[in-house]
Design a protein around this motif. Structure first.
Motif: not given
Length: 133
Positions: A24-53
């Protein structure tokens, strides 16, 4: 722009006892300086933790993350890195998500926020890694 690895986001979504504060600290700190992104691979890996897209989309949007397509040069680089991995005795037979994530960061000239830098350091030495410690 900073590409965010799956493990950082899983820490946040699952409130990991050991890593959530750091992530959380890193996401907050980096978002103050840079735009944060993921790609489709990360999105797909995260899908396991959610019931619906829609739930995953809301979580991604809530964190201010942009979802990027992986360009073909990055896909090619991931395949070449995987060949080196196999030649060095790597046992996995499929293209690993880390190779796709690392190659995307390398080709896109993006830093990578991760807490598991091993394969990224070895196969994508030009990528700036934002890691614990």
């Amino acid at each position: 722009m900073v590409l965010v690895d799956t493990n950082v986001l899983v820490d946040v979504f699952e409130d990991d006892a050991d890593w959530a504060d750091w992530s959380i600290g890193q996401l907050r700190a980096q978002s103050q300086i840079h735009e944060l992104a993921i790609n489709g691979v990360v999105y797909a890996e995260l899908a396991a933790a959610f019931a619906r897209y829609e739930e995953l989309d809301a979580a991604v949007t809530g964190l201010g993350l942009v979802v990027l397509d992986i360009p073909r040069p990055a896909l090619f680089l991931a395949g070449k890195a995987f060949v080196r991995y196999r030649q060095a005795g790597g046992a996995n037979s499929g293209v690993l998500p880390d190779f796709l994530i690392g190659a995307h960061a390398a080709v896109g000239n993006m830093a990578l926020l991760t807490r598991d830098p091993r394969s990224y350091r070895r196969y994508f030495p030009t990528v700036t890694l934002l890691t614990p410690g």
